[in-house]
Motif scaffolding. Structure first.
Motif, PDB file in Angstrom:
ATOM      1  N   VAL A   1       0.841  -1.203   0.000  1.00  0.00           N
ATOM      2  CA  VAL A   1       0.000   0.000   0.000  1.00  0.00           C
ATOM      3  C   VAL A   1       0.879   1.259   0.000  1.00  0.00           C
ATOM      4  O   VAL A   1       0.610   2.233  -0.703  1.00  0.00           O
ATOM      5  CB  VAL A   1      -0.946  -0.016   1.223  1.00  0.00           C
ATOM      6  N   LYS A   2       1.948   1.206   0.762  1.00  0.00           N
ATOM      7  CA  LYS A   2       2.855   2.356   0.853  1.00  0.00           C
ATOM      8  C   LYS A   2       3.465   2.685  -0.511  1.00  0.00           C
ATOM      9  O   LYS A   2       3.529   3.851  -0.908  1.00  0.00           O
ATOM     10  CB  LYS A   2       3.969   2.018   1.865  1.00  0.00           C
ATOM     11  N   ILE A   3       3.881   1.653  -1.230  1.00  0.00           N
ATOM     12  CA  ILE A   3       4.454   1.893  -2.570  1.00  0.00           C
ATOM     13  C   ILE A   3       3.373   2.461  -3.489  1.00  0.00           C
ATOM     14  O   ILE A   3       3.598   3.427  -4.226  1.00  0.00           O
ATOM     15  CB  ILE A   3       5.032   0.590  -3.180  1.00  0.00           C
ATOM     16  N   MET A   4       2.177   1.852  -3.456  1.00  0.00           N
ATOM     17  CA  MET A   4       1.083   2.327  -4.321  1.00  0.00           C
ATOM     18  C   MET A   4       0.787   3.801  -4.046  1.00  0.00           C
ATOM     19  O   MET A   4       0.644   4.604  -4.972  1.00  0.00           O
ATOM     20  CB  MET A   4      -0.193   1.502  -4.065  1.00  0.00           C
ATOM     21  N   GLU A   5       0.710   4.163  -2.750  1.00  0.00           N
ATOM     22  CA  GLU A   5       0.256   5.520  -2.420  1.00  0.00           C
ATOM     23  C   GLU A   5       1.365   6.560  -2.556  1.00  0.00           C
ATOM     24  O   GLU A   5       1.083   7.757  -2.575  1.00  0.00           O
ATOM     25  CB  GLU A   5      -0.426   5.511  -1.044  1.00  0.00           C
ATOM     26  N   LYS A   6       2.602   6.082  -2.654  1.00  0.00           N
ATOM     27  CA  LYS A   6       3.687   7.013  -2.982  1.00  0.00           C
ATOM     28  C   LYS A   6       3.530   7.477  -4.445  1.00  0.00           C
ATOM     29  O   LYS A   6       3.724   8.647  -4.752  1.00  0.00           O
ATOM     30  CB  LYS A   6       5.032   6.288  -2.780  1.00  0.00           C
ATOM     31  N   HIS A   7       3.138   6.555  -5.310  1.00  0.00           N
ATOM     32  CA  HIS A   7       3.005   6.893  -6.730  1.00  0.00           C
ATOM     33  C   HIS A   7       1.596   7.379  -7.091  1.00  0.00           C
ATOM     34  O   HIS A   7       1.433   8.177  -8.003  1.00  0.00           O
ATOM     35  CB  HIS A   7       3.353   5.677  -7.596  1.00  0.00           C
ATOM     36  N   PHE A   8       0.602   6.857  -6.382  1.00  0.00           N
ATOM     37  CA  PHE A   8      -0.796   7.177  -6.716  1.00  0.00           C
ATOM     38  C   PHE A   8      -1.495   7.631  -5.432  1.00  0.00           C
ATOM     39  O   PHE A   8      -2.321   6.890  -4.864  1.00  0.00           O
ATOM     40  CB  PHE A   8      -1.495   5.943  -7.309  1.00  0.00           C
ATOM     41  N   PRO A   9      -1.176   8.840  -4.932  1.00  0.00           N
ATOM     42  CA  PRO A   9      -1.710   9.272  -3.625  1.00  0.00           C
ATOM     43  C   PRO A   9      -3.239   9.287  -3.602  1.00  0.00           C
ATOM     44  O   PRO A   9      -3.873   9.685  -4.588  1.00  0.00           O
ATOM     45  CB  PRO A   9      -1.158  10.697  -3.474  1.00  0.00           C
ATOM     46  N   LEU A  10      -3.794   8.867  -2.466  1.00  0.00           N
ATOM     47  CA  LEU A  10      -5.265   8.804  -2.346  1.00  0.00           C
ATOM     48  C   LEU A  10      -5.905  10.176  -2.477  1.00  0.00           C
ATOM     49  O   LEU A  10      -7.062  10.287  -2.887  1.00  0.00           O
ATOM     50  CB  LEU A  10      -5.661   8.176  -1.008  1.00  0.00           C
ATOM     51  N   ASP A  11      -5.169  11.241  -2.132  1.00  0.00           N
ATOM     52  CA  ASP A  11      -5.722  12.595  -2.236  1.00  0.00           C
ATOM     53  C   ASP A  11      -6.107  12.963  -3.663  1.00  0.00           C
ATOM     54  O   ASP A  11      -6.844  13.918  -3.886  1.00  0.00           O
ATOM     55  CB  ASP A  11      -4.691  13.646  -1.795  1.00  0.00           C
ATOM     56  N   LEU A  12      -5.559  12.240  -4.643  1.00  0.00           N
ATOM     57  CA  LEU A  12      -5.874  12.568  -6.033  1.00  0.00           C
ATOM     58  C   LEU A  12      -7.223  12.004  -6.456  1.00  0.00           C
ATOM     59  O   LEU A  12      -7.736  12.339  -7.514  1.00  0.00           O
ATOM     60  CB  LEU A  12      -4.794  12.006  -6.967  1.00  0.00           C
ATOM     61  N   ALA A  13      -7.806  11.135  -5.630  1.00  0.00           N
ATOM     62  CA  ALA A  13      -9.080  10.502  -6.000  1.00  0.00           C
ATOM     63  C   ALA A  13     -10.205  11.531  -5.997  1.00  0.00           C
ATOM     64  O   ALA A  13     -10.195  12.487  -5.216  1.00  0.00           O
ATOM     65  CB  ALA A  13      -9.397   9.370  -5.028  1.00  0.00           C
ATOM     66  N   SER A  14     -11.171  11.357  -6.876  1.00  0.00           N
ATOM     67  CA  SER A  14     -12.347  12.233  -6.910  1.00  0.00           C
ATOM     68  C   SER A  14     -13.166  12.042  -5.640  1.00  0.00           C
ATOM     69  O   SER A  14     -13.172  10.942  -5.067  1.00  0.00           O
ATOM     70  CB  SER A  14     -13.217  11.893  -8.126  1.00  0.00           C
ATOM     71  N   PRO A  15     -13.891  13.097  -5.212  1.00  0.00           N
ATOM     72  CA  PRO A  15     -14.629  13.001  -3.942  1.00  0.00           C
ATOM     73  C   PRO A  15     -15.684  11.890  -3.931  1.00  0.00           C
ATOM     74  O   PRO A  15     -15.974  11.335  -2.880  1.00  0.00           O
ATOM     75  CB  PRO A  15     -15.317  14.370  -3.828  1.00  0.00           C
ATOM     76  N   TRP A  16     -16.246  11.547  -5.102  1.00  0.00           N
ATOM     77  CA  TRP A  16     -17.289  10.521  -5.158  1.00  0.00           C
ATOM     78  C   TRP A  16     -16.715   9.101  -5.163  1.00  0.00           C
ATOM     79  O   TRP A  16     -17.445   8.123  -5.090  1.00  0.00           O
ATOM     80  CB  TRP A  16     -18.157  10.701  -6.413  1.00  0.00           C
ATOM     81  N   ASP A  17     -15.396   9.009  -5.247  1.00  0.00           N
ATOM     82  CA  ASP A  17     -14.778   7.707  -5.473  1.00  0.00           C
ATOM     83  C   ASP A  17     -14.540   6.965  -4.157  1.00  0.00           C
ATOM     84  O   ASP A  17     -14.722   7.518  -3.072  1.00  0.00           O
ATOM     85  CB  ASP A  17     -13.451   7.925  -6.209  1.00  0.00           C
ATOM     86  N   ASN A  18     -14.142   5.704  -4.271  1.00  0.00           N
ATOM     87  CA  ASN A  18     -13.840   4.884  -3.090  1.00  0.00           C
ATOM     88  C   ASN A  18     -12.564   4.106  -3.376  1.00  0.00           C
ATOM     89  O   ASN A  18     -12.587   3.122  -4.102  1.00  0.00           O
ATOM     90  CB  ASN A  18     -15.026   3.934  -2.823  1.00  0.00           C
ATOM     91  N   CYS A  19     -11.450   4.596  -2.864  1.00  0.00           N
ATOM     92  CA  CYS A  19     -10.153   3.971  -3.156  1.00  0.00           C
ATOM     93  C   CYS A  19      -9.460   3.583  -1.850  1.00  0.00           C
ATOM     94  O   CYS A  19      -9.788   4.089  -0.794  1.00  0.00           O
ATOM     95  CB  CYS A  19      -9.237   4.945  -3.909  1.00  0.00           C
ATOM     96  N   GLY A  20      -8.458   2.707  -1.969  1.00  0.00           N
ATOM     97  CA  GLY A  20      -7.681   2.294  -0.804  1.00  0.00           C
ATOM     98  C   GLY A  20      -7.880   0.814  -0.513  1.00  0.00           C
ATOM     99  O   GLY A  20      -8.342   0.042  -1.371  1.00  0.00           O
ATOM    100  N   LEU A  21      -7.535   0.409   0.715  1.00  0.00           N
ATOM    101  CA  LEU A  21      -7.683  -0.998   1.111  1.00  0.00           C
ATOM    102  C   LEU A  21      -9.164  -1.279   1.342  1.00  0.00           C
ATOM    103  O   LEU A  21      -9.784  -0.706   2.233  1.00  0.00           O
ATOM    104  CB  LEU A  21      -6.863  -1.274   2.374  1.00  0.00           C
ATOM    105  N   MET A  22      -9.740  -2.145   0.507  1.00  0.00           N
ATOM    106  CA  MET A  22     -11.184  -2.410   0.530  1.00  0.00           C
ATOM    107  C   MET A  22     -11.519  -3.563   1.475  1.00  0.00           C
ATOM    108  O   MET A  22     -12.575  -3.579   2.079  1.00  0.00           O
ATOM    109  CB  MET A  22     -11.671  -2.829  -0.863  1.00  0.00           C
ATOM    110  N   LEU A  23     -10.629  -4.540   1.530  1.00  0.00           N
ATOM    111  CA  LEU A  23     -10.934  -5.761   2.279  1.00  0.00           C
ATOM    112  C   LEU A  23      -9.636  -6.338   2.815  1.00  0.00           C
ATOM    113  O   LEU A  23      -8.661  -6.465   2.063  1.00  0.00           O
ATOM    114  CB  LEU A  23     -11.597  -6.782   1.328  1.00  0.00           C
ATOM    115  N   GLY A  24      -9.619  -6.664   4.101  1.00  0.00           N
ATOM    116  CA  GLY A  24      -8.450  -7.331   4.668  1.00  0.00           C
ATOM    117  C   GLY A  24      -7.701  -6.461   5.659  1.00  0.00           C
ATOM    118  O   GLY A  24      -8.142  -5.373   6.010  1.00  0.00           O
ATOM    119  N   SER A  25      -6.548  -6.974   6.082  1.00  0.00           N
ATOM    120  CA  SER A  25      -5.755  -6.304   7.120  1.00  0.00           C
ATOM    121  C   SER A  25      -4.427  -5.805   6.548  1.00  0.00           C
ATOM    122  O   SER A  25      -3.769  -6.531   5.793  1.00  0.00           O
ATOM    123  CB  SER A  25      -5.465  -7.292   8.250  1.00  0.00           C
TER     124      SER A  25
END
Ligand SMILES: [Zn+2]
Length: 369
Positions: free
Chosen positions: A8-32
């Motif tokens: 997740v850290k590598i993903m969010e370094k390149h594709f930060p969650l702040d860039l997601a549109s307000p209506w969207d749902n991004c990040g860890l969806m399921l699991g630990s």
């Protein structure tokens, strides 16, 4: 040993969650985030019809482009496709992470890679949707640890100027301090003023990476209490946008453009709208479904390449004098996943994480017959 949080850290370094549109749902969806990971599977989306094929690969984590969950739900009914999918994923202990509009908008995300695959020249964001804030991080480091701290902050994403990475500056000087009660100083004694030769190390950090960079800096720094400053800069940061604009190397006809797109994206058939002999020089690309943005496109765009195009949208585009190529939603997005697989493989190896990444192409939804 790698854990979900490392990927997740590598993903969010390149594709930060702040860039997601307000209506969207991004990040860890399921699991630990703590789950151990040996194998990661990348695919465009997850659904009940394709879950068996995913399970056959036995991944610990699946990274999708389309979010696993879009709408809120109040119950998980195993008789529905979504309920069945969730049950299968939990039963096989598979975590799911989704990067959607943050991946579209990132400086090297879906649209940038799509524009590069199509070999456009002078690629730029379509319009300024979001521009990043930049900060200057200044930290005072003893000589012995300056390179370690520099590597830590640059490794966490600080110090990018254009295509240059690892940018920093250091000036030598003398720091003073007096350790008080309850301290455990790295250098010096309690109650005595110390003078230490230190560097003032400075670098630039985008807002989305600031907290991670500070964490990395504190971890690498030898002092109990680290002296550092963070300044907001007036410099213009990167501009983020869902789409890209660029130019064909030479002006060409719409029909020739369509042949080029077919070849580069590996699609057998696509739809074009506009006069086949229309001369095309400036092109916009929006992976997935981009027709909702046509009224915001720069007016000198000759052609939009996107997917999921509807009849009334094409009529509107033609009224704007815009030609359209519908190369397919799946076809304009999925092509980016092998590139992300290679990026994650490289970054994991560099961090000493032993993880296998595999890309699973999605089944075709539509067939042109
Ligand atoms: Zn999509």
């Amino acid at each position: 040993m790698a854990r979900v949080r490392d990927i997740v850290k590598i993903m969010e370094k390149h594709f930060p969650l702040d860039l997601a549109s307000p209506w969207d749902n991004c990040g860890l969806m399921l699991g630990s985030p703590d789950k151990e990971v040996q194998k990661v599977l990348l695919c465009l989306d997850l659904d009940a019809a394709g879950v068996e094929e995913v399970i056959a690969h036995a991944p610990d984590l699946v990274i999708t482009h389309h979010p696993l969950f879009f709408k809120e739900f109040k119950k998980i009914d195993y008789n529905t496709p979504l309920g069945r999918l969730i049950r299968e994923l939990i039963t096989h202990d598979i975590c799911v992470y989704s990067a959607h509009t943050n991946l579209d908008a990132a400086s090297r995300g879906v649209n940038q890679i799509l524009a590069e695959i199509l070999e456009l020249d002078d690629i730029k964001p379509l319009f300024p949707e979001k521009s990043e804030k930049l900060y200057k991080l200044v930290v005072f480091v003893p000589y012995s640890h300056v390179e370690e701290v520099r590597r830590a902050v640059n490794g966490a994403g600080a110090g990018y100027i254009g295509n240059y990475s690892d940018c920093s500056f250091r000036t030598p000087g003398i720091g003073t301090f007096k350790p008080g009660e309850g301290t455990n100083p790295f250098i010096g004694e309690k109650g005595k003023v110390e003078e230490v030769e230190e560097y003032r190390l400075e670098t630039v950090v985008p807002e989305v990476l600031l907290s991670g960079v500070i964490d990395a800096m504190l971890e690498a720094h030898p002092y109990e209490e680290v002296a550092y400053d963070v300044y907001l800069l007036q410099n213009q940061g990167q501009v983020y946008c869902m789409g890209r604009q660029g130019y064909w190397k030479e002006e060409t006809s719409l029909m020739e453009c369509a042949c080029h797109v077919k070849e580069k994206l590996g699609v057998e058939k696509l739809k074009i709208a506009g006069p086949p002999d229309k001369r095309i020089r400036k092109v916009a690309v929006i992976g997935g479904a981009g027709m909702s943005l046509i009224s915001r496109l720069p007016k000198d765009i000759d052609l939009l390449i996107t997917g999921d195009v509807k009849y009334h949208e094409v009529k509107e585009a033609l009224n704007w004098g815009l030609a359209v190529i519908d190369a397919g939603h799946q076809e304009t997005e999925e092509i980016v996943l092998p590139w992300i697989r290679d990026l994650l493989t490289r970054e994991s190896q560099a961090s000493g994480l032993d993880v296998e990444y595999i890309y699973m192409p999605g089944k075709k939804c539509f067939w042109n017959i």
